[in-house]
Motif scaffolding. Structure first.
Motif, PDB file in Angstrom:
ATOM      1  N   ASP A   1       0.853  -1.189   0.000  1.00  0.00           N
ATOM      2  CA  ASP A   1       0.000   0.000   0.000  1.00  0.00           C
ATOM      3  C   ASP A   1       0.889   1.241   0.000  1.00  0.00           C
ATOM      4  N   GLN A   2       0.244   2.393  -0.071  1.00  0.00           N
ATOM      5  CA  GLN A   2       0.961   3.663  -0.136  1.00  0.00           C
ATOM      6  C   GLN A   2       1.788   3.920   1.120  1.00  0.00           C
ATOM      7  N   SER A   3       1.286   3.532   2.280  1.00  0.00           N
ATOM      8  CA  SER A   3       2.005   3.794   3.519  1.00  0.00           C
ATOM      9  C   SER A   3       3.309   3.007   3.589  1.00  0.00           C
ATOM     10  N   HIS A   4       3.314   1.816   2.999  1.00  0.00           N
ATOM     11  CA  HIS A   4       4.541   1.014   2.944  1.00  0.00           C
ATOM     12  C   HIS A   4       5.591   1.726   2.103  1.00  0.00           C
ATOM     13  N   LEU A   5       5.188   2.248   0.953  1.00  0.00           N
ATOM     14  CA  LEU A   5       6.115   3.017   0.110  1.00  0.00           C
ATOM     15  C   LEU A   5       6.651   4.217   0.876  1.00  0.00           C
ATOM     16  N   THR A   6       5.755   4.958   1.526  1.00  0.00           N
ATOM     17  CA  THR A   6       6.158   6.161   2.259  1.00  0.00           C
ATOM     18  C   THR A   6       7.168   5.818   3.346  1.00  0.00           C
ATOM     19  N   HIS A   7       6.910   4.732   4.074  1.00  0.00           N
ATOM     20  CA  HIS A   7       7.811   4.331   5.157  1.00  0.00           C
ATOM     21  C   HIS A   7       9.195   3.992   4.617  1.00  0.00           C
ATOM     22  N   ASP A   8       9.258   3.191   3.553  1.00  0.00           N
ATOM     23  CA  ASP A   8      10.557   2.789   3.000  1.00  0.00           C
ATOM     24  C   ASP A   8      11.326   3.995   2.464  1.00  0.00           C
ATOM     25  N   PHE A   9      10.618   4.892   1.773  1.00  0.00           N
ATOM     26  CA  PHE A   9      11.289   6.049   1.189  1.00  0.00           C
ATOM     27  C   PHE A   9      11.796   6.991   2.272  1.00  0.00           C
ATOM     28  N   ARG A  10      10.989   7.230   3.288  1.00  0.00           N
ATOM     29  CA  ARG A  10      11.403   8.122   4.369  1.00  0.00           C
ATOM     30  C   ARG A  10      12.571   7.524   5.156  1.00  0.00           C
TER      31      ARG A  10
ATOM     32  N   ALA B   1      14.904   5.581   4.002  1.00  0.00           N
ATOM     33  CA  ALA B   1      16.120   5.645   3.188  1.00  0.00           C
ATOM     34  C   ALA B   1      16.624   7.062   2.989  1.00  0.00           C
ATOM     35  N   THR B   2      15.709   8.026   2.863  1.00  0.00           N
ATOM     36  CA  THR B   2      16.121   9.376   2.462  1.00  0.00           C
ATOM     37  C   THR B   2      15.985  10.427   3.555  1.00  0.00           C
ATOM     38  N   GLY B   3      15.176  10.143   4.573  1.00  0.00           N
ATOM     39  CA  GLY B   3      14.938  11.127   5.630  1.00  0.00           C
ATOM     40  C   GLY B   3      13.819  12.096   5.331  1.00  0.00           C
ATOM     41  N   ILE B   4      13.180  11.970   4.164  1.00  0.00           N
ATOM     42  CA  ILE B   4      12.060  12.841   3.823  1.00  0.00           C
ATOM     43  C   ILE B   4      10.928  11.991   3.262  1.00  0.00           C
ATOM     44  N   THR B   5       9.725  12.518   3.284  1.00  0.00           N
ATOM     45  CA  THR B   5       8.584  11.795   2.736  1.00  0.00           C
ATOM     46  C   THR B   5       8.555  11.931   1.217  1.00  0.00           C
ATOM     47  N   PRO B   6       7.845  11.029   0.535  1.00  0.00           N
ATOM     48  CA  PRO B   6       7.695  11.183  -0.915  1.00  0.00           C
ATOM     49  C   PRO B   6       7.110  12.538  -1.307  1.00  0.00           C
ATOM     50  N   GLU B   7       6.141  13.032  -0.534  1.00  0.00           N
ATOM     51  CA  GLU B   7       5.527  14.327  -0.869  1.00  0.00           C
ATOM     52  C   GLU B   7       6.550  15.461  -0.753  1.00  0.00           C
ATOM     53  N   ALA B   8       7.373  15.428   0.304  1.00  0.00           N
ATOM     54  CA  ALA B   8       8.394  16.470   0.462  1.00  0.00           C
ATOM     55  C   ALA B   8       9.424  16.394  -0.660  1.00  0.00           C
ATOM     56  N   TYR B   9       9.770  15.181  -1.059  1.00  0.00           N
ATOM     57  CA  TYR B   9      10.714  15.032  -2.167  1.00  0.00           C
ATOM     58  C   TYR B   9      10.116  15.573  -3.464  1.00  0.00           C
ATOM     59  N   ARG B  10       8.841  15.309  -3.691  1.00  0.00           N
ATOM     60  CA  ARG B  10       8.199  15.825  -4.899  1.00  0.00           C
ATOM     61  C   ARG B  10       8.210  17.356  -4.923  1.00  0.00           C
ATOM     62  N   ARG B  11       7.939  17.962  -3.783  1.00  0.00           N
ATOM     63  CA  ARG B  11       7.953  19.432  -3.740  1.00  0.00           C
ATOM     64  C   ARG B  11       9.352  19.961  -4.039  1.00  0.00           C
ATOM     65  N   ALA B  12      10.367  19.293  -3.480  1.00  0.00           N
ATOM     66  CA  ALA B  12      11.742  19.728  -3.736  1.00  0.00           C
ATOM     67  C   ALA B  12      12.111  19.503  -5.199  1.00  0.00           C
ATOM     68  N   ALA B  13      11.660  18.385  -5.765  1.00  0.00           N
ATOM     69  CA  ALA B  13      11.935  18.117  -7.174  1.00  0.00           C
ATOM     70  C   ALA B  13      11.267  19.144  -8.070  1.00  0.00           C
ATOM     71  N   LEU B  14      10.092  19.615  -7.670  1.00  0.00           N
ATOM     72  CA  LEU B  14       9.402  20.646  -8.442  1.00  0.00           C
ATOM     73  C   LEU B  14      10.208  21.931  -8.473  1.00  0.00           C
ATOM     74  N   ARG B  15      10.856  22.247  -7.376  1.00  0.00           N
ATOM     75  CA  ARG B  15      11.697  23.455  -7.362  1.00  0.00           C
ATOM     76  C   ARG B  15      12.880  23.310  -8.316  1.00  0.00           C
ATOM     77  N   GLU B  16      13.345  22.064  -8.498  1.00  0.00           N
ATOM     78  CA  GLU B  16      14.435  21.826  -9.453  1.00  0.00           C
ATOM     79  C   GLU B  16      13.930  21.883 -10.890  1.00  0.00           C
ATOM     80  N   CYS B  17      12.652  21.586 -11.072  1.00  0.00           N
ATOM     81  CA  CYS B  17      12.065  21.542 -12.416  1.00  0.00           C
ATOM     82  C   CYS B  17      10.771  22.333 -12.393  1.00  0.00           C
ATOM     83  N   PRO B  18      10.840  23.660 -12.448  1.00  0.00           N
ATOM     84  CA  PRO B  18       9.632  24.493 -12.311  1.00  0.00           C
ATOM     85  C   PRO B  18       8.559  24.207 -13.345  1.00  0.00           C
TER      86      PRO B  18
END
Length: 290
Positions: free
Chosen positions: A256-265, A267-284
């Motif tokens: 499920d989505q929560s499993h993905l979120t847990h694994d990503f956080r 490994a990276t220290g941030i949530t998928p949503e936070a990473y997406r927002r940061a990626a958006l700043r890299e690619c406006p």
């Protein structure tokens, strides 16, 4: 027929699984892959190279979820050391990039480290360390030989020749070759939900497969599979910005989505949503759900 360096080279693009978080930065890094000579393909997964020139005072904190592999690199400019060994990292690791520099790297297959080096995966696990003659005379001498060439294509050809010689002196072990096959299978089946087990695929016991992966990469096949899948998650988040997380989770075999979120956080220290927002700043020009 042996291909020239130019014929074997291609750019690393944002739409492929490179392990680089914020892949839009690749256009700034001038990054490329070079295929190894087939004669050394049991030892080398890929050669890659990157160069950069940033504005005065600019620094980029570059997080990476790389393929489970040991990498050996030649580095010039504002870099940690002239020769570097990067081990398998348990989580995403970071490198601060500033000024100017360039790197030529050899990403080893699981069998490769014991062919070229006296180091063990445990010795360089979760670390990026300077490669010195004191650390490993055999690997240091090989990399110095390659570093005498200056351009990526020349270094790739020199690496082919040096590694062919190393293979003639000390060929890959049966354990290493099995680990090569296991990792290749895990990479290929990342989008596959069903299929044979690894023990069925390779007609080896679970213990034998586990030991081969531990001896060459420091982790078992379940961990390696999760790491490869996290590379796919990062790529999907960056390149499919309008897709719901639940859809990405289902595509990549998460329960499920929560499993993905847990694994990503984890490994990276941030949530998928936070990473997406940061990626958006890299690619406006990209868009994410509101």
């Amino acid at each position: 027929m042996t291909l020239t360096g130019d014929a074997r080279e291609r750019p690393i693009v944002a739409s492929e699984r490179s392990g680089v978080l914020y892949p839009e930065r690749l256009t700034r890094y001038r990054a490329g892959w070079i295929d190894p000579d087939p004669a050394v393909s049991a030892v080398v997964d890929h050669y890659w190279h990157v160069s950069w020139t940033l504005a005065d005072g600019e620094q980029l904190d570059q997080p990476i979820i790389d393929l489970p592999a040991v990498t050996v690199s030649i580095e010039d400019g504002e870099v940690p050391a002239p020769l570097v060994v990067t081990g398998v990292h348990g989580r995403a690791w970071r490198r601060t990039i500033g000024g100017h520099g360039r790197v030529f790297a050899i990403r080893l297959r699981p069998a490769g480290l014991s062919v070229l080096s006296e180091l063990t995966p445990a010795r360089v696990a979760d670390a990026t360390v300077p490669l010195t003659a004191q650390l490993d005379p055999r690997l240091h001498a090989l990399m110095q030989r390659i570093a005498s060439f200056t351009d990526p294509a020349g270094r790739a050809q020199a690496a082919d020749e040096a590694i062919k010689q190393a293979v003639a002196e000390r060929g890959p072990s049966s354990v290493g070759l099995l680990a090569n096959e296991v990792l290749a299978e895990l990479r290929e089946r990342v989008h596959r939900r069903t299929g044979t087990t690894l023990t069925e695929r390779f007609a080896r016991s679970e213990r034998t497969i586990q030991r081969a992966c531990l001896d060459t990469l420091g982790h078992g096949p379940k961990w390696l599979s999760r790491r490869i899948r996290l590379q796919e998650v990062a790529l999907a988040l960056a390149t499919r910005p309008t897709e719901e997380l639940a859809g990405i989770a289902a595509d990549l075999g998460y329960t499920d989505q929560s499993h993905l979120t847990h694994d990503f956080r984890t490994a990276t220290g941030i949530t998928p949503e936070a990473y997406r927002r940061a990626a958006l700043r890299e690619c406006p020009g990209c868009a994410i759900p509101g």
